[in-house]
Scaffold this motif. Structure first.
Motif, PDB file in Angstrom:
ATOM      1  N   ASP A  81       0.908  -1.135  -0.203  1.00 42.81           N
ATOM      2  CA  ASP A  81       0.032   0.103   0.163  1.00 42.81           C
ATOM      3  C   ASP A  81       0.747   1.043   0.269  1.00 42.81           C
ATOM      4  N   TYR A  82       0.697   2.163  -0.489  1.00 41.97           N
ATOM      5  CA  TYR A  82       1.446   3.504  -1.199  1.00 41.97           C
ATOM      6  C   TYR A  82       1.723   4.092   0.380  1.00 41.97           C
ATOM      7  N   TRP A  83       0.565   4.039   1.432  1.00 41.49           N
ATOM      8  CA  TRP A  83       0.898   4.806   2.340  1.00 41.49           C
ATOM      9  C   TRP A  83       2.198   3.923   3.398  1.00 41.49           C
ATOM     10  N   ILE A  84       2.378   3.324   3.561  1.00 44.59           N
ATOM     11  CA  ILE A  84       3.056   2.656   3.675  1.00 44.59           C
ATOM     12  C   ILE A  84       4.610   2.169   3.599  1.00 44.59           C
ATOM     13  N   TRP A  85       4.502   2.898   2.359  1.00 49.75           N
ATOM     14  CA  TRP A  85       5.565   3.535   1.531  1.00 49.75           C
ATOM     15  C   TRP A  85       5.887   4.637   1.980  1.00 49.75           C
ATOM     16  N   VAL A  86       5.221   5.954   1.264  1.00 45.99           N
ATOM     17  CA  VAL A  86       5.319   7.013   2.063  1.00 45.99           C
ATOM     18  C   VAL A  86       5.814   6.672   3.151  1.00 45.99           C
ATOM     19  N   SER A  87       5.159   6.541   4.482  1.00 48.71           N
ATOM     20  CA  SER A  87       5.670   6.224   5.427  1.00 48.71           C
ATOM     21  C   SER A  87       7.004   6.088   5.553  1.00 48.71           C
ATOM     22  N   VAL A 132      15.222  22.661  11.956  1.00 47.67           N
ATOM     23  CA  VAL A 132      15.446  20.959  11.569  1.00 47.67           C
ATOM     24  C   VAL A 132      14.937  20.098  12.739  1.00 47.67           C
ATOM     25  N   THR A 133      14.854  20.563  14.100  1.00 45.91           N
ATOM     26  CA  THR A 133      14.038  19.513  14.940  1.00 45.91           C
ATOM     27  C   THR A 133      12.880  20.085  14.848  1.00 45.91           C
ATOM     28  N   GLY A 134      12.235  20.902  14.900  1.00 44.77           N
ATOM     29  CA  GLY A 134      10.664  20.972  14.151  1.00 44.77           C
ATOM     30  C   GLY A 134      10.170  19.824  13.105  1.00 44.77           C
ATOM     31  N   LEU A 135      10.760  20.124  12.117  1.00 41.91           N
ATOM     32  CA  LEU A 135      10.973  18.935  10.820  1.00 41.91           C
ATOM     33  C   LEU A 135      11.506  17.937  11.206  1.00 41.91           C
ATOM     34  N   PHE A 136      11.557  17.785  12.012  1.00 41.04           N
ATOM     35  CA  PHE A 136      11.651  15.846  12.590  1.00 41.04           C
ATOM     36  C   PHE A 136      10.354  16.122  13.618  1.00 41.04           C
ATOM     37  N   GLY A 137       9.968  16.728  14.002  1.00 43.07           N
ATOM     38  CA  GLY A 137       8.309  16.344  14.637  1.00 43.07           C
ATOM     39  C   GLY A 137       7.113  16.275  14.240  1.00 43.07           C
ATOM     40  N   LEU A 138       7.855  17.206  13.094  1.00 42.64           N
ATOM     41  CA  LEU A 138       6.590  17.112  11.753  1.00 42.64           C
ATOM     42  C   LEU A 138       6.575  16.103  11.051  1.00 42.64           C
ATOM     43  N   VAL A 139       7.325  15.554  10.917  1.00 41.17           N
ATOM     44  CA  VAL A 139       7.327  13.627  10.197  1.00 41.17           C
ATOM     45  C   VAL A 139       6.853  12.589  10.937  1.00 41.17           C
ATOM     46  N   TRP A 140       7.906  13.291  12.474  1.00 37.09           N
ATOM     47  CA  TRP A 140       7.419  11.875  13.250  1.00 37.09           C
ATOM     48  C   TRP A 140       5.426  11.993  13.648  1.00 37.09           C
ATOM     49  N   ALA A 141       4.450  13.797  12.838  1.00 36.11           N
ATOM     50  CA  ALA A 141       3.553  13.511  13.147  1.00 36.11           C
ATOM     51  C   ALA A 141       2.726  12.660  11.772  1.00 36.11           C
ATOM     52  N   ILE A 142       3.188  13.576  11.289  1.00 30.35           N
ATOM     53  CA  ILE A 142       2.820  12.951   9.760  1.00 30.35           C
ATOM     54  C   ILE A 142       2.959  11.500   9.581  1.00 30.35           C
ATOM     55  N   VAL A 145      -0.184   9.901  11.779  1.00 30.14           N
ATOM     56  CA  VAL A 145      -1.557  10.127  11.051  1.00 30.14           C
ATOM     57  C   VAL A 145      -1.997   9.255   9.900  1.00 30.14           C
ATOM     58  N   LEU A 146      -1.165   9.371   9.171  1.00 31.58           N
ATOM     59  CA  LEU A 146      -0.941   8.349   7.870  1.00 31.58           C
ATOM     60  C   LEU A 146      -1.432   6.551   8.902  1.00 31.58           C
ATOM     61  N   MET A 147      -0.868   6.450   9.586  1.00 30.98           N
ATOM     62  CA  MET A 147      -0.313   5.150  10.192  1.00 30.98           C
ATOM     63  C   MET A 147      -2.483   5.024  10.916  1.00 30.98           C
ATOM     64  N   ILE A 148      -2.217   6.364  11.455  1.00 32.78           N
ATOM     65  CA  ILE A 148      -4.221   6.076  11.428  1.00 32.78           C
ATOM     66  C   ILE A 148      -5.414   5.984  10.785  1.00 32.78           C
ATOM     67  N   VAL A 149      -5.009   6.891   9.719  1.00 29.30           N
ATOM     68  CA  VAL A 149      -5.579   6.895   8.526  1.00 29.30           C
ATOM     69  C   VAL A 149      -5.611   5.661   7.353  1.00 29.30           C
ATOM     70  N   ARG A 150      -4.750   5.695   7.289  1.00 27.70           N
ATOM     71  CA  ARG A 150      -4.136   4.811   5.963  1.00 27.70           C
ATOM     72  C   ARG A 150      -5.205   5.066   4.630  1.00 27.70           C
ATOM     73  N   PRO A 151      -4.749   5.731   4.326  1.00 29.28           N
ATOM     74  CA  PRO A 151      -5.457   5.918   3.134  1.00 29.28           C
ATOM     75  C   PRO A 151      -5.727   5.074   2.068  1.00 29.28           C
ATOM     76  N   SER A 154      -9.456  -0.196   3.036  1.00 30.36           N
ATOM     77  CA  SER A 154     -10.824  -0.612   3.773  1.00 30.36           C
ATOM     78  C   SER A 154     -11.183  -0.087   4.841  1.00 30.36           C
ATOM     79  N   THR A 155      -9.682   0.081   6.216  1.00 28.27           N
ATOM     80  CA  THR A 155     -10.418   0.510   7.335  1.00 28.27           C
ATOM     81  C   THR A 155      -9.994   1.436   7.184  1.00 28.27           C
ATOM     82  N   GLY A 156      -9.361   2.751   6.497  1.00 26.94           N
ATOM     83  CA  GLY A 156      -8.914   3.840   6.172  1.00 26.94           C
ATOM     84  C   GLY A 156     -10.695   4.676   6.538  1.00 26.94           C
ATOM     85  N   VAL A 157      -9.685   6.086   7.119  1.00 33.22           N
ATOM     86  CA  VAL A 157     -11.331   6.303   7.760  1.00 33.22           C
ATOM     87  C   VAL A 157     -11.483   7.260   6.866  1.00 33.22           C
TER      88      VAL A 157
END
Length: 157
Positions: A81-87, A132-142, A145-151, A154-157
């Motif tokens: 799945d592409y969301w895994i590859w993006v992650s 850079v540390t802000g970007l680092f935190g943003l990467v993990w936040a994204i 979200v990908l892990m939860i939404v899973r675009p 079939s179980t994505g929101v």
């Protein structure tokens, strides 16, 4: 088995990536305090040492998070799945930021703080490190979200 892999992956992410992100983000603040304290190697400098140790130690241990993530994705049949590859790509971005920007900047700042007159150079390094540390935190936040939404899932929101 899927539930065990997923549980280990999530627990490791919480225990390792969370504190790593917090330590990296707090480092610039305590570096400013260490500059203000001058050559006093107690207080803020001791905190910097601990934050740097967390940043480096948890980064090494944090390799287990994507390892279990790949195992989990494979067991769940979503490895394609592409969301895994993006992650996974974002995980590499986060690791690169940490390895080639955050940790070296922390190390340089600690060296400068131990060098007579080196504290004058530290304030110039802090805005970039903060960014850079802000970007680092943003990467993990994204990634979260990908892990939860899973675009596209079939179980994505």
């Amino acid at each position: 088995m899927k539930a065990v892999l997923l549980s280990v992956h999530v627990v490791l992410a919480i225990i390792l990536i969370g504190p790593l992100t917090a330590a990296a983000s707090l480092f610039p603040r305590y570096a400013r305090e260490a500059v203000a304290a001058g050559q006093d190697h107690t207080g803020p400098y001791s905190v910097l040492q601990a934050l740097h140790r967390i940043s480096t130690g948890y980064a090494v241990a944090g390799v287990a998070v994507p390892v279990f993530g790949i195992g989990t994705a494979s067991a769940m049949g979503v490895l394609g799945d592409y969301w895994i590859w993006v992650s996974m790509a974002l995980t590499l971005v986060g690791a690169a930021l940490l390895a080639w920007a955050v940790v070296p900047a922390q190390r340089r700042i600690m060296e400068l703080l131990q060098t007579p007159g080196g504290t004058d150079s530290v304030p110039a390094l802090l805005p970039r490190l903060g960014m850079v540390t802000g970007l680092f935190g943003l990467v993990w936040a994204i990634i979260v979200v990908l892990m939860i939404v899973r675009p596209g899932s079939s179980t994505g929101v």
